[in-house]
Design a protein around this motif. Structure first.
Motif, PDB file in Angstrom:
ATOM      1  N   ARG A  66       0.822  -1.215   0.000  1.00 17.23           N
ATOM      2  CA  ARG A  66       0.000   0.000   0.000  1.00 17.23           C
ATOM      3  C   ARG A  66       0.852   1.260   0.000  1.00 17.23           C
ATOM      4  N   LYS A  67       1.965   1.243   0.735  1.00  8.56           N
ATOM      5  CA  LYS A  67       2.786   2.430   0.864  1.00  8.56           C
ATOM      6  C   LYS A  67       4.264   2.027   0.774  1.00  8.56           C
ATOM      7  N   ILE A  68       5.075   3.003   0.427  1.00 11.08           N
ATOM      8  CA  ILE A  68       6.520   2.789   0.357  1.00 11.08           C
ATOM      9  C   ILE A  68       7.219   4.100   0.686  1.00 11.08           C
ATOM     10  N   ARG A  69       8.380   4.000   1.309  1.00 11.82           N
ATOM     11  CA  ARG A  69       9.184   5.172   1.641  1.00 11.82           C
ATOM     12  C   ARG A  69      10.662   4.770   1.602  1.00 11.82           C
ATOM     13  N   ALA A  70      11.523   5.779   1.585  1.00 12.39           N
ATOM     14  CA  ALA A  70      12.975   5.574   1.571  1.00 12.39           C
ATOM     15  C   ALA A  70      13.575   6.356   2.719  1.00 12.39           C
ATOM     16  N   ARG A  71      14.399   5.697   3.517  1.00  8.02           N
ATOM     17  CA  ARG A  71      15.062   6.318   4.670  1.00  8.02           C
ATOM     18  C   ARG A  71      16.566   6.174   4.523  1.00  8.02           C
ATOM     19  N   LEU A  72      17.281   7.165   5.047  1.00 12.38           N
ATOM     20  CA  LEU A  72      18.737   7.196   4.936  1.00 12.38           C
ATOM     21  C   LEU A  72      19.361   6.833   6.273  1.00 12.38           C
ATOM     22  N   PHE A  73      20.278   5.849   6.248  1.00 12.66           N
ATOM     23  CA  PHE A  73      21.007   5.400   7.420  1.00 12.66           C
ATOM     24  C   PHE A  73      22.506   5.566   7.164  1.00 12.66           C
ATOM     25  N   ASN A  74      23.242   5.663   8.246  1.00  8.04           N
ATOM     26  CA  ASN A  74      24.701   5.609   8.201  1.00  8.04           C
ATOM     27  C   ASN A  74      25.148   4.248   8.708  1.00  8.04           C
ATOM     28  N   TYR A  75      25.934   3.552   7.878  1.00 12.01           N
ATOM     29  CA  TYR A  75      26.402   2.202   8.190  1.00 12.01           C
ATOM     30  C   TYR A  75      27.894   2.229   8.519  1.00 12.01           C
ATOM     31  N   ASP A  76      28.293   1.271   9.332  1.00 16.07           N
ATOM     32  CA  ASP A  76      29.708   1.057   9.629  1.00 16.07           C
ATOM     33  C   ASP A  76      29.887  -0.401  10.020  1.00 16.07           C
ATOM     34  N   PHE A  77      31.067  -0.939   9.735  1.00 17.25           N
ATOM     35  CA  PHE A  77      31.381  -2.288  10.170  1.00 17.25           C
ATOM     36  C   PHE A  77      31.503  -2.328  11.694  1.00 17.25           C
ATOM     37  N   THR A  78      31.074  -3.427  12.271  1.00 14.71           N
ATOM     38  CA  THR A  78      31.365  -3.648  13.680  1.00 14.71           C
ATOM     39  C   THR A  78      32.868  -3.916  13.849  1.00 14.71           C
ATOM     40  N   ARG A  79      33.378  -3.715  15.050  1.00 17.43           N
ATOM     41  CA  ARG A  79      34.817  -3.843  15.300  1.00 17.43           C
ATOM     42  C   ARG A  79      35.080  -4.883  16.389  1.00 17.43           C
ATOM     43  N   ILE A  80      36.236  -5.501  16.268  1.00 15.50           N
ATOM     44  CA  ILE A  80      36.709  -6.331  17.366  1.00 15.50           C
ATOM     45  C   ILE A  80      37.365  -5.431  18.403  1.00 15.50           C
ATOM     46  N   ASP A  81      37.488  -5.926  19.617  1.00 13.25           N
ATOM     47  CA  ASP A  81      37.953  -5.113  20.741  1.00 13.25           C
ATOM     48  C   ASP A  81      39.469  -4.949  20.650  1.00 13.25           C
ATOM     49  N   THR A  82      39.911  -3.838  20.060  1.00 13.39           N
ATOM     50  CA  THR A  82      41.331  -3.507  19.955  1.00 13.39           C
ATOM     51  C   THR A  82      41.564  -2.097  20.475  1.00 13.39           C
ATOM     52  N   GLU A  83      42.822  -1.782  20.681  1.00  9.54           N
ATOM     53  CA  GLU A  83      43.168  -0.459  21.192  1.00  9.54           C
ATOM     54  C   GLU A  83      42.764   0.636  20.223  1.00  9.54           C
ATOM     55  N   TRP A  84      43.001   0.419  18.916  1.00  6.17           N
ATOM     56  CA  TRP A  84      42.661   1.460  17.947  1.00  6.17           C
ATOM     57  C   TRP A  84      41.162   1.551  17.699  1.00  6.17           C
ATOM     58  N   SER A  85      40.419   0.451  17.894  1.00  6.86           N
ATOM     59  CA  SER A  85      38.966   0.515  17.735  1.00  6.86           C
ATOM     60  C   SER A  85      38.321   1.278  18.882  1.00  6.86           C
ATOM     61  N   ARG A  86      38.856   1.105  20.085  1.00  7.91           N
ATOM     62  CA  ARG A  86      38.282   1.822  21.222  1.00  7.91           C
ATOM     63  C   ARG A  86      38.525   3.324  21.133  1.00  7.91           C
ATOM     64  N   GLY A  87      39.472   3.740  20.308  1.00  7.14           N
ATOM     65  CA  GLY A  87      39.723   5.172  20.154  1.00  7.14           C
ATOM     66  C   GLY A  87      38.836   5.853  19.137  1.00  7.14           C
ATOM     67  N   ILE A  88      37.921   5.120  18.491  1.00  7.29           N
ATOM     68  CA  ILE A  88      37.017   5.705  17.497  1.00  7.29           C
ATOM     69  C   ILE A  88      35.654   5.904  18.131  1.00  7.29           C
ATOM     70  N   PRO A  89      35.166   7.120  18.220  1.00  5.87           N
ATOM     71  CA  PRO A  89      33.871   7.356  18.875  1.00  5.87           C
ATOM     72  C   PRO A  89      32.718   6.765  18.075  1.00  5.87           C
ATOM     73  N   GLY A  90      31.767   6.172  18.793  1.00  9.31           N
ATOM     74  CA  GLY A  90      30.520   5.721  18.196  1.00  9.31           C
ATOM     75  C   GLY A  90      30.556   4.372  17.513  1.00  9.31           C
ATOM     76  N   VAL A  91      31.676   3.646  17.560  1.00 14.89           N
ATOM     77  CA  VAL A  91      31.724   2.349  16.893  1.00 14.89           C
ATOM     78  C   VAL A  91      31.086   1.290  17.779  1.00 14.89           C
ATOM     79  N   ASP A  92      30.614   0.244  17.139  1.00 14.22           N
ATOM     80  CA  ASP A  92      29.992  -0.879  17.843  1.00 14.22           C
ATOM     81  C   ASP A  92      31.043  -1.975  17.982  1.00 14.22           C
ATOM     82  N   ILE A  93      31.583  -2.137  19.209  1.00 16.40           N
ATOM     83  CA  ILE A  93      32.638  -3.109  19.466  1.00 16.40           C
ATOM     84  C   ILE A  93      32.007  -4.420  19.918  1.00 16.40           C
ATOM     85  N   LEU A  94      32.358  -5.484  19.242  1.00 15.06           N
ATOM     86  CA  LEU A  94      31.810  -6.789  19.577  1.00 15.06           C
ATOM     87  C   LEU A  94      32.408  -7.276  20.882  1.00 15.06           C
TER      88      LEU A  94
END
Length: 858
Positions: A701-729
């Protein structure tokens, strides 16, 4: 190699050599099979250099066969996606008015015909006296192109005219298909095919079948000129490869993109590329220093190493080709770029061919080495001097190449170390690699090298052509001095006529290669304003030819990945725990369009409208695409060398606004009307028609388009923890040990992506919305034009008409497409195999007889 083989056979393996006296036939027949045959120096050279002389022919046939397979894949990819993308009922219907030759339309008599069953106008084209619908014609063009590509790939026929036909067919399909076929790799395929057809593929193949001495000699001279003409075609292809890599490298520096200037591009690339591969997630977890070093190596391969590809020294070209191949293989395993990387590797193949084909055939007499038959010691001394001088030459060439590469690395990159701590973590945090070359340095390099490089490449072509041409006549004179001509005048006249035709073909090939190299170099002068303002004399002619060729996509400029997309903004201050080596943290913000629909039926909607007390909340459902990121738990897939055009174009649409992409609104309208050819492009099997056995209880009946920002998930490393907003596994509680990191790096995670909502990309659309219909009409689209089955399009024609028969045949071929291709490929391969075996058997018998006659005569 040829000189060493001759020296080895004549001085090491028993020293059997013929003198000017006759050889006793009984002694030769009683010799053991393992002992070397007593042949003259000329026969020894011929037998020992046969495999080396065929190297250029091997590369030549391999190049033509692989290019044909790439064309086959391109035609197949077009054919499979045509109903949903470019058909009359697709997202971007083909436009025949885009095809013209020198301003004249190819199909001026196109018309439309009313369909009683579809209640729509079907586009028709007129071919002479026969009419055909556009969809059937385009499908037949793609099918014929794929079939001809298989013929060329099998080696059955590899004529230049066939490659011209492939270029024309693929240009026709890409020109009428709009925005979905305007990528640089499509243009590169057309340019490569055109250069191959004009400069590299054989056009004149004459064979002399005779056992007489003079005709064998004329056949060998003809073979020398014909084979030398194929080596001339390698020069334009090498220049094309240089243009592709050099322009792709310098535009990155000229763009002043911070990710390229700071060498942090790979920290974004694997997550923000159009279609990541299954290994992209793993490579994205690597240490920042390794990724930045990879960017630096990419710059070295694309800019300074590209100069080795057009070098007259074969060993230098081989080094450059191997480095380009290594780069393309790494791109293949970490991304999905259809046939582009394979095509780039194919362009490296001519770099392995020796320019002086005559030297390979004759075994190296061009250095003035005398074969002294009377004194065995003097002959050995002469060959030892040649081998020693060859070793000195090899050392000099290899040393110069290494010095050039080291100087290039020193001029472009620099390693920094800004910490005095001795612990391992402090060392890896302090070390960094940076780019020394600035935009002004890059412009200076272009201004100093580009004006001289194309003329030098053309000069090398002239030297190669002159050497091969006069060497064949030197060979002609040598053979005439050794053999007696006993043929009649008629046979001699026919042989000389064929040689004359070969000479004219050789000169024509040389002229076309020279012209193509001049036209190929035109885009290089557009890299800097200084080159555009100070044009070299005589360049206007090549610019005019380039403008004509560019309109037909056969001469083009390139600039891949000029700027890195999906770069997020960091507005905080850099601290010791944020960023790496004093740079801002690499925040990935890949824009991605997600389509969502609401399912329902008209009765439920009318009941809710009557009952005003009931407030209905729409339940939005996300649509899944086959290849592009959507579900955060879905692993990226490997799809190359096939290119899903819709998924690719969705990535480009997310970088802009929907007002600049009217095809997206048309796609949403097709989904609202549940058009089956379009739905087949999605990963929504439950929305297929009822003949698949699945009934849809509700409609869209209806359709729409939404915009998202995607990023890869990260493993728990020192350099990954220094990036704000990342999803650390695993969170912060996971142990930061080497074993844990390696285990996480080589394992497949449960969640690959993390995403965050940004904004509404396209507002809610409903079926039959007047504003949507007006917008699509203004953009050249028709709302609601759809069919349930692809074969239903044939109902517009009369039952007994030829157009109806062709349309039904096209539909049957599509249903049996895989089987038809397999059968055709097996038939062509069988014919080529039988022909190769027959030719090999006949050549072997003829060669043995000639060899016995020569030994007996001696």
């Amino acid at each position: 190699k040829n000189r060493w083989n001759y020296f080895f056979h004549n001085n090491t393996m028993g020293g059997n050599k013929l003198s000017h006296s006759k050889v006793d036939s009984s002694s030769s027949s009683s010799s053991s099979p393992s002992s070397p045959s007593p042949l003259s120096p000329e026969q020894n050279k011929k037998t020992t250099t046969k495999s080396t002389g065929s190297t250029a022919v091997l590369y030549h046939h391999a190049f033509l066969s692989i290019l044909s397979l790439i064309y086959f894949q391109a035609f197949v990819s077009y054919y499979l996606q045509y109903p949903g993308l470019n058909s009359t009922f697709g997202v971007e219907p083909v436009n025949m008015k885009n095809i013209n030759i020198f301003g004249a339309e190819i199909f001026p008599n196109s018309s439309s015909q009313k369909s009683d069953n579809l209640n729509e106008m079907v586009d028709m084209i007129k071919l002479n006296t026969m009419e055909m619908d556009v969809d059937t014609f385009c499908e037949m063009v793609a099918f014929v192109g794929g079939l001809l590509s298989l013929v060329c790939a099998s080696g059955l026929v590899q004529h230049g005219l066939l490659f011209f036909i492939l270029v024309i067919l693929y240009y026709f399909l890409t020109a009428i298909s709009g925005v979905f076929y305007s990528f640089q790799w499509d243009i590169l395929l057309l340019e490569t095919g055109f250069l191959t057809a004009l400069c590299y593929a054989p056009w004149l193949t004459l064979r002399l079948h005779s056992s007489s001495s003079s005709q064998n000699h004329d056949h060998q001279q003809h073979h020398l000129l014909s084979s030398s003409s194929t080596t001339l075609g390698t020069h334009p292809i090498r220049l094309l490869l240089f243009k592709l890599m050099f322009m792709s490298g310098v535009v990155k520096i000229q763009s002043n993109c911070p990710t390229w200037s700071n060498l942090t591009a790979l920290e974004y690339h694997f997550a923000t590329q159009c279609l990541p591969s299954p290994l992209s997630w793993h490579v994205h977890q690597m240490h920042p220093f390794i990724l930045r070093l990879g960017v630096a190596i990419t710059f070295i391969i694309e800019i300074p190493v590209a100069f080795l590809l057009v070098s007259p020294i074969r060993s230098w070209r081989i080094v450059g080709a191997y480095m380009q191949i290594l780069l393309q293989i790494l791109i293949i395993v970490t991304g999905n770029y259809n046939f582009f990387n394979v095509l780039t590797i194919l362009l490296c193949l001519p770099c392995f061919v020796d320019d002086y084909y005559y030297r390979e055939i004759e075994g190296g007499n061009d250095m003035g080495v005398k074969h002294i038959e009377n004194d065995r010691g003097e002959t050995r001394k002469s060959w030892q001097q040649v081998i020693q001088w060859g070793k000195i030459q090899k050392v000099i060439k290899h040393t110069a190449c290494v010095v050039f590469l080291l100087w290039s690395c020193h001029s472009m990159i620099q390693f920094d170390y800004n910490n005095t701590t001795s612990n391992a973590k402090g060392f890896w945090r302090a070390i960094n690699v940076r780019l020394k070359m600035t935009k002004s340095d890059c412009d200076d390099l272009i201004n100093q090298s580009v004006p001289f490089l194309p003329p030098l490449a053309m000069f090398f072509l002239v030297v190669n052509a002159t050497h091969c041409f006069f060497s064949s006549f030197w060979y002609d004179r040598q053979q005439k001095n050794r053999k007696n001509n006993k043929d009649n005048n008629k046979t001699r006249w026919m042989s000389h006529a064929k040689i004359s035709i070969t000479i004219l073909s050789y000169l024509f090939r040389f002229a076309t290669c020279l012209l193509c190299m001049g036209v190929l170099s035109v885009p290089l002068i557009t890299l800097t304003p200084e080159l555009q303002s100070h044009q070299q004399p005589g360049l206007d002619f090549f610019i005019r030819q380039w403008s004509v060729g560019r309109s037909y996509r056969i001469f083009n400029g390139y600039g891949l990945f000029r700027r890195m997309t999906g770069v997020g903004q960091y507005r905080g201050a850099i601290s010791s725990s944020i960023g790496w080596a004093g740079l801002h943290p690499s925040i990935v913000a890949r824009p991605e369009i997600i389509l969502e629909t609401v399912l329902g039926d008209d009765e439920s909607d009318s009941n809710h409208m009557k009952d005003s007390t009931v407030v209905k909340v729409d339940e939005w459902r996300e649509l899944n695409f086959r290849w592009k990121p959507g579900n955060v738990h879905e692993k990226p897939r490997q799809v190359a060398p096939h290119q899903p055009r819709l998924d690719w174009q969705m990535w480009f649409a997310a970088l802009g606004q929907y007002q600049h992409n009217p095809w997206l609104i048309h796609l949403m309208d097709k989904i609202l009307n549940e058009c089956r050819p379009v739905l087949n492009l999605l990963d929504e099997d439950e929305w297929m028609s009822s003949d698949s056995g699945v009934e849809r209880p509700q409609q869209i009946r209806k359709i729409r388009a939404r915009l998202f920002n995607y990023d890869f998930t990260r493993i728990d490393t020192e350099w990954s923890r220094g990036i704000p907003g990342v999803d650390i596994l695993g969170g912060d509680a996971k142990a930061d040990s080497d074993n844990a990191l390696l285990k996480d790096f080589f394992s497949w995670p449960d969640q690959y992506w993390s995403r965050s909502f940004q904004r509404e990309y396209v507002p809610i659309l409903e079926r039959g919305n007047p504003s949507v219909i007006r917008y699509l009409s203004a953009s050249g689209y028709k709302s609601g034009k759809c069919i349930d089955q692809w074969s239903q399009r044939c109902d517009v024609f009369e039952a007994a008409s030829n157009v109806r028969v062709l349309c039904n045949m096209s539909s049957w071929i599509r249903d049996q497409y895989i089987s038809c291709n397999v059968v055709a490929f097996l038939i062509i391969i069988s014919i080529a195999f039988i022909r190769a075996k027959t030719t090999e058997h006949g050549t072997l018998r003829k060669g043995d007889g000639n060899l016995g006659d020569k030994v007996k005569n001696e």
